[in-house]
Structure formats: C-alpha cells, structure tokens
Motif scaffolding. Structure first.
Motif, PDB file in Angstrom:
ATOM      1  N   ARG A 176      94.265 145.136  76.213  1.00  0.00           N
ATOM      2  CA  ARG A 176      95.185 146.092  75.560  1.00  0.00           C
ATOM      3  C   ARG A 176      95.475 147.280  76.475  1.00  0.00           C
ATOM      4  O   ARG A 176      96.611 147.760  76.550  1.00  0.00           O
ATOM      5  CB  ARG A 176      94.593 146.592  74.234  1.00  0.00           C
ATOM      6  CG  ARG A 176      94.671 145.543  73.140  1.00  0.00           C
ATOM      7  CD  ARG A 176      93.911 145.964  71.890  1.00  0.00           C
ATOM      8  NE  ARG A 176      93.664 144.779  71.091  1.00  0.00           N
ATOM      9  CZ  ARG A 176      94.447 144.363  70.088  1.00  0.00           C
ATOM     10  NH1 ARG A 176      95.479 145.067  69.733  1.00  0.00           N
ATOM     11  NH2 ARG A 176      94.179 143.246  69.439  1.00  0.00           N
ATOM     12  N   GLU A 177      94.426 147.733  77.150  1.00  0.00           N
ATOM     13  CA  GLU A 177      94.623 148.898  78.024  1.00  0.00           C
ATOM     14  C   GLU A 177      95.621 148.574  79.147  1.00  0.00           C
ATOM     15  O   GLU A 177      96.536 149.353  79.419  1.00  0.00           O
ATOM     16  CB  GLU A 177      93.256 149.314  78.608  1.00  0.00           C
ATOM     17  CG  GLU A 177      93.355 150.614  79.367  1.00  0.00           C
ATOM     18  CD  GLU A 177      92.007 151.101  79.883  1.00  0.00           C
ATOM     19  OE1 GLU A 177      90.944 150.719  79.322  1.00  0.00           O
ATOM     20  OE2 GLU A 177      92.023 151.874  80.873  1.00  0.00           O
ATOM     21  N   VAL A 178      95.457 147.420  79.768  1.00  0.00           N
ATOM     22  CA  VAL A 178      96.388 147.035  80.840  1.00  0.00           C
ATOM     23  C   VAL A 178      97.813 146.948  80.290  1.00  0.00           C
ATOM     24  O   VAL A 178      98.774 147.428  80.919  1.00  0.00           O
ATOM     25  CB  VAL A 178      95.974 145.672  81.455  1.00  0.00           C
ATOM     26  CG1 VAL A 178      97.059 145.154  82.390  1.00  0.00           C
ATOM     27  CG2 VAL A 178      94.648 145.795  82.189  1.00  0.00           C
ATOM     28  N   LEU A 179      97.958 146.359  79.118  1.00  0.00           N
ATOM     29  CA  LEU A 179      99.302 146.155  78.569  1.00  0.00           C
ATOM     30  C   LEU A 179      99.974 147.477  78.201  1.00  0.00           C
ATOM     31  O   LEU A 179     101.202 147.572  78.189  1.00  0.00           O
ATOM     32  CB  LEU A 179      99.247 145.219  77.358  1.00  0.00           C
ATOM     33  CG  LEU A 179      98.759 143.803  77.665  1.00  0.00           C
ATOM     34  CD1 LEU A 179      98.659 142.972  76.391  1.00  0.00           C
ATOM     35  CD2 LEU A 179      99.676 143.095  78.667  1.00  0.00           C
ATOM     36  N   LEU A 180      99.137 148.500  77.933  1.00  0.00           N
ATOM     37  CA  LEU A 180      99.723 149.808  77.587  1.00  0.00           C
ATOM     38  C   LEU A 180     100.014 150.668  78.824  1.00  0.00           C
ATOM     39  O   LEU A 180     100.939 151.458  78.817  1.00  0.00           O
ATOM     40  CB  LEU A 180      98.787 150.578  76.637  1.00  0.00           C
ATOM     41  CG  LEU A 180      98.714 150.002  75.221  1.00  0.00           C
ATOM     42  CD1 LEU A 180      97.730 150.795  74.373  1.00  0.00           C
ATOM     43  CD2 LEU A 180     100.090 149.992  74.553  1.00  0.00           C
ATOM     44  N   ARG A 181      99.208 150.493  79.898  1.00  0.00           N
ATOM     45  CA  ARG A 181      99.398 151.344  81.095  1.00  0.00           C
ATOM     46  C   ARG A 181     100.426 150.670  82.021  1.00  0.00           C
ATOM     47  O   ARG A 181     100.115 150.253  83.140  1.00  0.00           O
ATOM     48  CB  ARG A 181      98.056 151.538  81.799  1.00  0.00           C
ATOM     49  CG  ARG A 181      97.116 152.458  81.002  1.00  0.00           C
ATOM     50  CD  ARG A 181      95.684 152.385  81.507  1.00  0.00           C
ATOM     51  NE  ARG A 181      95.497 152.869  82.863  1.00  0.00           N
ATOM     52  CZ  ARG A 181      94.335 152.818  83.511  1.00  0.00           C
ATOM     53  NH1 ARG A 181      93.259 152.324  82.923  1.00  0.00           N
ATOM     54  NH2 ARG A 181      94.240 153.258  84.751  1.00  0.00           N
ATOM     55  N   THR A 182     101.659 150.584  81.538  1.00  0.00           N
ATOM     56  CA  THR A 182     102.671 149.785  82.260  1.00  0.00           C
ATOM     57  C   THR A 182     103.052 150.395  83.610  1.00  0.00           C
ATOM     58  O   THR A 182     103.496 149.677  84.494  1.00  0.00           O
ATOM     59  CB  THR A 182     103.943 149.632  81.412  1.00  0.00           C
ATOM     60  OG1 THR A 182     104.314 150.933  80.957  1.00  0.00           O
ATOM     61  CG2 THR A 182     103.734 148.728  80.229  1.00  0.00           C
ATOM     62  N   GLU A 183     102.878 151.713  83.762  1.00  0.00           N
ATOM     63  CA  GLU A 183     103.273 152.296  85.059  1.00  0.00           C
ATOM     64  C   GLU A 183     102.269 151.948  86.141  1.00  0.00           C
ATOM     65  O   GLU A 183     102.621 151.844  87.312  1.00  0.00           O
ATOM     66  CB  GLU A 183     103.408 153.813  84.929  1.00  0.00           C
ATOM     67  CG  GLU A 183     104.587 154.126  84.038  1.00  0.00           C
ATOM     68  CD  GLU A 183     105.037 155.559  84.137  1.00  0.00           C
ATOM     69  OE1 GLU A 183     104.401 156.344  84.845  1.00  0.00           O
ATOM     70  OE2 GLU A 183     106.029 155.879  83.461  1.00  0.00           O
ATOM     71  N   GLU A 184     101.020 151.754  85.752  1.00  0.00           N
ATOM     72  CA  GLU A 184     100.005 151.413  86.762  1.00  0.00           C
ATOM     73  C   GLU A 184      99.825 149.893  86.911  1.00  0.00           C
ATOM     74  O   GLU A 184      99.381 149.423  87.947  1.00  0.00           O
ATOM     75  CB  GLU A 184      98.655 152.022  86.379  1.00  0.00           C
ATOM     76  CG  GLU A 184      98.641 153.526  86.456  1.00  0.00           C
ATOM     77  CD  GLU A 184      97.760 154.123  85.377  1.00  0.00           C
ATOM     78  OE1 GLU A 184      96.722 154.679  85.728  1.00  0.00           O
ATOM     79  OE2 GLU A 184      98.099 154.000  84.186  1.00  0.00           O
ATOM     80  N   PHE A 185     100.163 149.156  85.848  1.00  0.00           N
ATOM     81  CA  PHE A 185     100.006 147.691  85.896  1.00  0.00           C
ATOM     82  C   PHE A 185     101.390 147.076  85.726  1.00  0.00           C
ATOM     83  O   PHE A 185     101.881 146.911  84.608  1.00  0.00           O
ATOM     84  CB  PHE A 185      99.047 147.217  84.794  1.00  0.00           C
ATOM     85  CG  PHE A 185      97.648 147.752  84.950  1.00  0.00           C
ATOM     86  CD1 PHE A 185      96.767 147.177  85.865  1.00  0.00           C
ATOM     87  CD2 PHE A 185      97.214 148.843  84.213  1.00  0.00           C
ATOM     88  CE1 PHE A 185      95.478 147.683  86.026  1.00  0.00           C
ATOM     89  CE2 PHE A 185      95.929 149.351  84.371  1.00  0.00           C
ATOM     90  CZ  PHE A 185      95.052 148.773  85.277  1.00  0.00           C
ATOM     91  N   GLY A 223     101.028 138.651  72.879  1.00  0.00           N
ATOM     92  CA  GLY A 223     101.063 139.835  73.718  1.00  0.00           C
ATOM     93  C   GLY A 223     100.994 141.101  72.891  1.00  0.00           C
ATOM     94  O   GLY A 223     100.669 141.087  71.691  1.00  0.00           O
ATOM     95  N   PHE A 224     101.334 142.221  73.554  1.00  0.00           N
ATOM     96  CA  PHE A 224     101.130 143.535  72.941  1.00  0.00           C
ATOM     97  C   PHE A 224     101.868 144.551  73.804  1.00  0.00           C
ATOM     98  O   PHE A 224     101.936 144.410  75.023  1.00  0.00           O
ATOM     99  CB  PHE A 224      99.612 143.802  72.944  1.00  0.00           C
ATOM    100  CG  PHE A 224      99.189 145.150  72.442  1.00  0.00           C
ATOM    101  CD1 PHE A 224      99.388 145.518  71.117  1.00  0.00           C
ATOM    102  CD2 PHE A 224      98.553 146.055  73.297  1.00  0.00           C
ATOM    103  CE1 PHE A 224      98.965 146.753  70.657  1.00  0.00           C
ATOM    104  CE2 PHE A 224      98.126 147.286  72.840  1.00  0.00           C
ATOM    105  CZ  PHE A 224      98.342 147.636  71.510  1.00  0.00           C
ATOM    106  N   GLY A 225     102.419 145.582  73.185  1.00  0.00           N
ATOM    107  CA  GLY A 225     103.039 146.657  73.960  1.00  0.00           C
ATOM    108  C   GLY A 225     104.456 146.323  74.394  1.00  0.00           C
ATOM    109  O   GLY A 225     105.166 145.547  73.741  1.00  0.00           O
ATOM    110  N   ALA A 226     104.849 146.889  75.534  1.00  0.00           N
ATOM    111  CA  ALA A 226     106.258 146.841  75.964  1.00  0.00           C
ATOM    112  C   ALA A 226     106.792 145.414  76.119  1.00  0.00           C
ATOM    113  O   ALA A 226     107.971 145.155  75.848  1.00  0.00           O
ATOM    114  CB  ALA A 226     106.397 147.578  77.285  1.00  0.00           C
TER     115      ALA A 226
END
Ligand code: HEM
Length: 412
Positions: A49-58, A353-356
């Motif tokens: 979940r964290e990766v899917l939310l930190r779209t600018e870094e991942f 999936g999750f997020g953007a």
C-alpha cells in the motif's frame, strides 16, 4: 532481463508456486531481493500500500517491463504494426491522469451496468454449448471466451473480430514474457500486428462515426473531432491505448474465472454451500480474487533514493509489488492460506490494486465472475474436477490461472 542469469526453469517454478517465497519475504526483516525477478519483492500488505501511494518516489514506467526482448526479426515485424504511444498503466503524474480519464468515463458504473445483460446472455449461451456433454475443458470452452466477448462489446469491436483480438492479446503477452524460438516469435509478432490493424480500423471508424463505446472515448481523447481523418501519430496512440486496455481486461478476467472455479471445486464444502446459498456469490468472488490473485504483481522503479520497510534503496531500484503476496498477509487477513467464502468482515484485498493506478475495470470483472458463478451453481451443481487430470498453473505473474481445467458432471 529478468532471467538472463537464471535458468528459465527457476523463474517458471517461482511463477507457478509463488506463495512459499512470499511467506519467506514477509517473515524477513526489510525487503528481500529476488534474483529470478531481478527485483526487490514487496510482499507485506502495508508495504504494498505504501508503494502504491508514494507515486512520486515509486514510478510506474516499468510496471509491465517485459521479461524477454523480442529478436530483431520479430521487432521488424512489430515495426509494421501500430502502437508505441503512451499507455495508462506505465504512466505517471498528469499524463497518467489524462490517459485514465477516458477509461473512467467509458467504464462508469452506468456503462458497466449496461453491459451486464449482454454478459449474461453470452455466459448462458457458452454454458448451453457444453451443458449436455457431461464434461468440458472450462478454460477454452468458457473462461477465455466470455471476457473477450464482453470487453469487445464494451470497446465497440465487431463481434467477428473478437477471436483475432483475443488471440493477439495472448500472443503479445507470450512474445514479451516467454522465451520463444525465433520462428515462433515472428509468428507471434504477426498475430500481434493483425490485432493492431483491427484496432486501427475500429479507431478510424469511431473518429468519423462516434458511438457510446470505449473506442470512441479513447479516440476522442487523442484527437479533436472534425478534422477529417486521424493522423498517423494519433492512430498509433489510439491503438496503443486500446491494445493495453483490451489485454488488461480479458487475460486477467479469464484467469480469475479459472482460479475461482478451481478453488471452489477443490474445496467441495464451499462449492456445495454456494449452490445452496447463492447470496454468497459476491463474497466468493472477493475471496477467490484475494486467495489466488490473477495479477500477482506489477513493477515499480524508484525515482530517487528511498527507504522502504527499513531497507535503503538507491534511485532506479526495481521492485516487484506483489498484490498476490499482500493478499496472503496474516496481519491483514486472518488465516490467510485458508480459502473461506464465509469470512466475517473480510478485509479489503489488493487484487485490483490500490491508489492512483487502481483497476478501472474491476466492476466489469466482478460482474462477469458473479454471472459465471450464478450460471454454474444453478445449472451444474454437481460440477467436479475431472479425475486423473491434475491441474497445472500457467507460469506467469500477470494472469495466474490453470493451464487447463477439465470438469465433469452428470449430463442431463
Ligand atoms: C480479474 C480481473 C482483473 C484483475 C485481477 C485486475 C487487476 C488490476 C490491478 C492489480 C491493477 C493495478 C496495476 C498497478 O497498480 O500498476 C489494474 C490496473 C488496470 N486494469 Fe485491471 N484487472 C482486472 C480486470 C480489468 C478489466 C476487465 C479491465 C478493463 C475493462 C482492466 C483494466 C485495467 C487498466 C486500464 C488498468 C491500469 C489503470 C491505471 O494505470 O491507472 N482490468 N488491474
């Protein structure tokens, strides 16, 4: 390439049975690097979940990075086709939003609801074709067919073109993810190009004759209406977009139909319960999607040095973000390895999936699963796995499914 230094056999083994590896990664401190995948495995629910939310870094630019580079001869064949334009799943930021918008419009709850009667009619017709036989190989007779027909309808394809387009989708996946001999690569590339020409024809037609379908939405997003004809660049962009959407839409749904029926029949008590209590069908779909996730994982790449789960990663580190592992994480799902359609208050899974980048077609997929289980439990309640036909899973991380699913029942 993922398996340049690893025998293909080890990668295939991992893809056919990834769960033990996931469990080890979940128990480890920090992240584990998996050589077969050539990536850091993100296996815990919270980390995914964290990766899917930190779209600018991942970044998603490598989400679908191919495992295999086609040979020069196959690439030359592909050069005669269409595509190469930006597609939603591998885009970030504003461009991603722009590419996603027409899909959200075309797959709105109202548009999906409008496709349900057709899906129901086709599901019934496919079951009619084998119901009297007492046996069927469900993948070929049903699971490959329904999602192609339904997404074809939603996109606005001529039904006569659907088999060629579905076949082209599988061939594109094989070409980029399986090591094929040269002549097979060329044949696969030719099939992909044939599919692209059908999609190009559809795109050009919708530019001049818009309809209430997904192809029209996509064409309108790449070109202002009323300029005579699409330019070559616009045709490439529209085909890339359509091809991506079609493949995302049917391979995965086919896979989930296969695994859902497989796990229900392998847990006979649950199948019988479902036949007695069709109100449990939506719960069974969610449990099957969680338990053996069709899209096991997509990739991300770091855009800068980052820390994740206590592991320091440099810029341009490759991650395999394993939805399928997160869905077996005991800290989120009690008794994660049990297949249980009666879970009380089930936690939200990550199968879509999750997020953007969360799946835009999840509702369409769920409707097809629901219709499938309604048909099969009502019409073939004594359905069973055929004896002497052990099930093998396909070696893939992007549409996990049985290779074949032989079923029997008492024919009426
Ligand atoms: C059982 C069936 C399906 C499964 C398991 C599934 C799973 C997923 C997952 C996990 C993602 C997120 C990818 C990521 O974060 O990088 C995704 C994205 C996507 N899915 Fe699905 N999907 C299914 C069916 C469909 C259908 C039916 C369609 C089209 C009608 C579709 C179209 C897409 C598209 C276009 C994206 C990319 C969205 C974006 O990048 O913004 N999928 N899907």
């Amino acid at each position: 390439m993922a398996h340049e230094h690893e025998p293909q056999g080890r990668l295939d083994e991992l893809m056919r049975e990834p769960y033990p590896r996931y469990a080890r990664a979940q128990a480890a401190e920090g992240l584990v690097h998996v050589p077969e995948l050539d990536a850091w495995l993100v296996a815990r629910d919270a980390d995914v979940r964290e990766v899917l939310l930190r779209t600018e870094e991942f970044s998603s630019v490598n989400a679908l990075r191919p495992d295999v580079m086609p040979s020069p001869a196959a690439l030359a064949v592909l050069g005669g086709g269409f595509g190469g334009g930006p597609v939603v799943v591998v885009s970030d930021g504003e461009r991603h939003q722009r590419l996603r918008a027409p899909l959200l419009r075309a797959l709105s709850p109202a548009r999906v609801a409008a496709a349900v009667p057709y899906a129901r009619e086709r599901a019934a017709a496919l079951v009619d074709a084998f119901a009297k036989d007492g046996r069927a190989e469900l993948m070929a007779a049903y699971a490959v067919r329904l999602p192609g027909e339904v997404i074809g309808r939603v996109v606005g394809l001529d039904p006569a073109d659907v088999p060629l387009v579905v076949h082209g989708g599988y061939r594109a996946e094989e070409l980029l993810f399986r090591p094929l001999p040269e002549d097979e690569q060329i044949a696969a590339a030719e099939d992909v190009v044939a599919m692209q020409h059908v999609l190009d024809r559809c795109a050009r037609d919708r530019y001049t004759h818009p309809r209430a379908d997904l192809a029209t939405e996509i064409v309108a997003s790449v070109a202002e209406p009323g300029h005579g004809q699409l330019s070559l660049a616009q045709r490439h962009e529209a085909v890339a977009h359509l091809q991506n959407l079609l493949i995302a839409g049917h391979l995965t749904t086919t896979a989930l139909i296969g695994t859902t029926v497989l796990h229900l029949l392998s847990h006979r008590d649950q199948w019988e319960l479902l036949c007695a209590r069709p109100d449990l069908i939506p719960a069974a779909v969610e449990e099957a999607a969680r338990y053996d996730t069709a899209l096991q994982g997509f990739r991300r790449v770091t855009t800068c040095p980052v820390s994740l789960a206590g592991t320091e990663l440099p810029a341009e580190a490759e991650l395999f973000v394993a939805f399928g592992a997160a869905n077996r994480d005991a800290s989120r799902h009690p008794r994660p390895d049990a297949f249980d359609i009666t879970r009380e208050a089930p936690a939200r899974h990550l199968a879509f999936g999750f997020g953007a980048h969360a799946c835009v077609g999840a509702q369409l997929a769920r409707e097809q699963l629901r219709i499938t289980l309604e048909e099969l439990t009502r019409r073939l309640p004594d359905l069973r796995l055929a004896e002497g036909r052990p099930v093998t899973m396909r070696p893939t991380m992007i549409h996990r499914s049985p290779e074949e699913l032989h079923l029997t029942w008492a024919a009426s």
